[in-house]
Scaffold this active site. Structure first.
Site, PDB file in Angstrom:
ATOM      1  N   ARG A  69      39.358  41.642  48.411  1.00  0.00           N
ATOM      2  CA  ARG A  69      39.858  40.328  47.995  1.00  0.00           C
ATOM      3  C   ARG A  69      41.364  40.154  48.174  1.00  0.00           C
ATOM      4  O   ARG A  69      41.822  39.140  48.714  1.00  0.00           O
ATOM      5  CB  ARG A  69      39.538  40.061  46.508  1.00  0.00           C
ATOM      6  CG  ARG A  69      38.154  39.547  46.254  1.00  0.00           C
ATOM      7  CD  ARG A  69      37.663  40.099  44.946  1.00  0.00           C
ATOM      8  NE  ARG A  69      37.477  41.513  45.103  1.00  0.00           N
ATOM      9  CZ  ARG A  69      36.330  42.066  45.539  1.00  0.00           C
ATOM     10  NH1 ARG A  69      35.304  41.304  45.779  1.00  0.00           N
ATOM     11  NH2 ARG A  69      36.220  43.377  45.716  1.00  0.00           N
TER      12      ARG A  69
ATOM     13  N   HIS B  11      48.968  44.363  38.515  1.00  0.00           N
ATOM     14  CA  HIS B  11      48.369  43.620  39.627  1.00  0.00           C
ATOM     15  C   HIS B  11      48.678  42.149  39.362  1.00  0.00           C
ATOM     16  O   HIS B  11      47.795  41.362  39.027  1.00  0.00           O
ATOM     17  CB  HIS B  11      46.860  43.883  39.648  1.00  0.00           C
ATOM     18  CG  HIS B  11      46.149  43.421  40.883  1.00  0.00           C
ATOM     19  ND1 HIS B  11      46.737  42.630  41.850  1.00  0.00           N
ATOM     20  CD2 HIS B  11      44.864  43.637  41.305  1.00  0.00           C
ATOM     21  CE1 HIS B  11      45.850  42.382  42.800  1.00  0.00           C
ATOM     22  NE2 HIS B  11      44.712  42.981  42.494  1.00  0.00           N
TER      23      HIS B  11
HETATM   24  N1   CP Z   1      40.479  42.118  42.499  1.00  0.00           N
HETATM   25  C1   CP Z   1      40.904  42.944  43.481  1.00  0.00           C
HETATM   26  O1   CP Z   1      42.046  43.425  43.472  1.00  0.00           O
HETATM   27  O2   CP Z   1      39.978  43.189  44.454  1.00  0.00           O
HETATM   28  P1   CP Z   1      40.226  44.113  45.727  1.00  0.00           P
HETATM   29  O3   CP Z   1      40.443  45.523  45.220  1.00  0.00           O
HETATM   30  O4   CP Z   1      39.008  43.961  46.565  1.00  0.00           O
HETATM   31  O5   CP Z   1      41.492  43.627  46.394  1.00  0.00           O
END
Ligand code: CP
Length: 312
Positions: A54, A132
């Site tokens: 994502r 994040h």
């Molecule tokens: N939510 C998220 O960070 O997904 P990914 O690890 O796929 O980037």
């Protein structure tokens, strides 16, 4: 204009910054075509030293939808870091090509280090178990669309609150808004770390409780934020195996929730939400994925604007 040059930590965002990004994200969501040339000629560098679906693809889609281009790697094994190049040198190099960089790295503080040598804005796309912040922007844009107001909610955060960096970022930001109450739902071994509690609830706001059982609090929640148990952060495989199935949200359990409760998840999910829940209108985690792209479009534009102004 936003006050930050890089987005390293959700704690750096003022309430005003946050609302500016969310307002622009909403504008883009409603009329994306209006923004299709806003980053013409600009280049996004995507440096992903850890796997992602994502975050990387939404950043890349965001830049392409703004009219810009993307360079980068999704596997550090194909970069010169395999020859021993330091992170600082890699980032400094890519910042000679790119106008803005999104970086994911397994080490806490890696984005901060990158920002010290880069000649362009750095966006932290996840640093170890630390932060994040663009997932938090995604979460906030999603909540603002379903709840209209970011204040006065009972928010349950369930699962791996120890290693779940999205939880750490989200708690900080939602605590900027008045009258939010947090219910921290986790096994004892995966409780929210004390250092996060100190940072988030430092101003005497201790509007939270810690519980083990999701069932006991389900009917109180306006927002349920599910998370996966973060296998890759465990030192002991045996401990992961013991804890991995701590929670399961299924249709039966969701019957206990309020009619207007919304269920978010940063994804990927493993076993913590049954797929039968996906068709429930309260399950908004795939809508959340799309909001992630719009809010990253907004963030790219805001950081390019803030840096353009500084450079002139
Ligand atoms: N939510 C998220 O960070 O997904 P990914 O690890 O796929 O980037």
């Amino acid at each position: 204009m936003i006050s930050i040059k890089n987005l390293l930590n959700s704690y750096d965002l003022t309430k005003k910054d946050l609302l500016e990004i969310i307002d622009l994200g909403n504008e883009i969501y409603k009329s994306p075509d209006k923004f299709s040339h806003c980053a013409d000629g600009k280049i996004l560098g995507t440096l992903f030293f850890e796997p992602s679906t994502r975050t990387r693809l939404s950043f890349e889609s965001a830049m392409l939808r703004l009219g810009g281009s993307v360079v980068g790697f999704s596997d550090a094994g194909v970069s010169s870091s395999t020859k021993g190049e330091s992170l600082a040198d890699t980032v400094r190099t890519v910042s000679q090509y790119a106008d803005i960089i999104a970086m994911r790295h397994p080490q806490e503080g890696a984005a901060f280090l990158a920002s010290k040598t880069a000649d362009c804005p750095i966006i932290n796309a996840g640093d170890g178990g630390h932060q994040h912040p663009t997932q938090t922007l995604t979460d906030i844009l999603t909540i603002s669309n379903y709840k209209k107001d970011l204040s006065g909610h009972v928010i349950g955060l369930c699962g791996d609150l120890k290693y779940g960096r999205t939880v750490h970022s989200l708690l900080k930001v939602m605590s900027l808004f008045p009258n939010n109450k947090f219910i921290l739902i986790s096994p004892d071994e995966l409780k929210l770390p004390e250092y996060v509690k100190k940072e988030v609830f430092a101003d005497g706001n201790n509007n939270y409780e810690e519980v083990r059982s999701l069932d006991d609090v389900m009917d109180k929640l306006d927002i349920l934020y599910m998370t996966r148990i973060q296998k890759e952060r465990f030192f002991s495989q045996a401990q992961y195996t013991r804890l991995k199935d701590s929670y399961l949200l299924d249709k039966e359990k969701l019957k206990m929730a309020k009619k207007d409760c919304i269920v978010l998840h940063p994804l990927p999910r493993v076993t913590e939400i049954a797929t039968e829940v996906d068709s429930d209108p309260r399950a908004v985690y795939f809508k959340q994925v799309k909001f992630g792209m719009y809010v990253r479009m907004a963030l790219i534009l805001k950081l390019l604007e803030a840096n353009n102004d500084r450079n002139n």
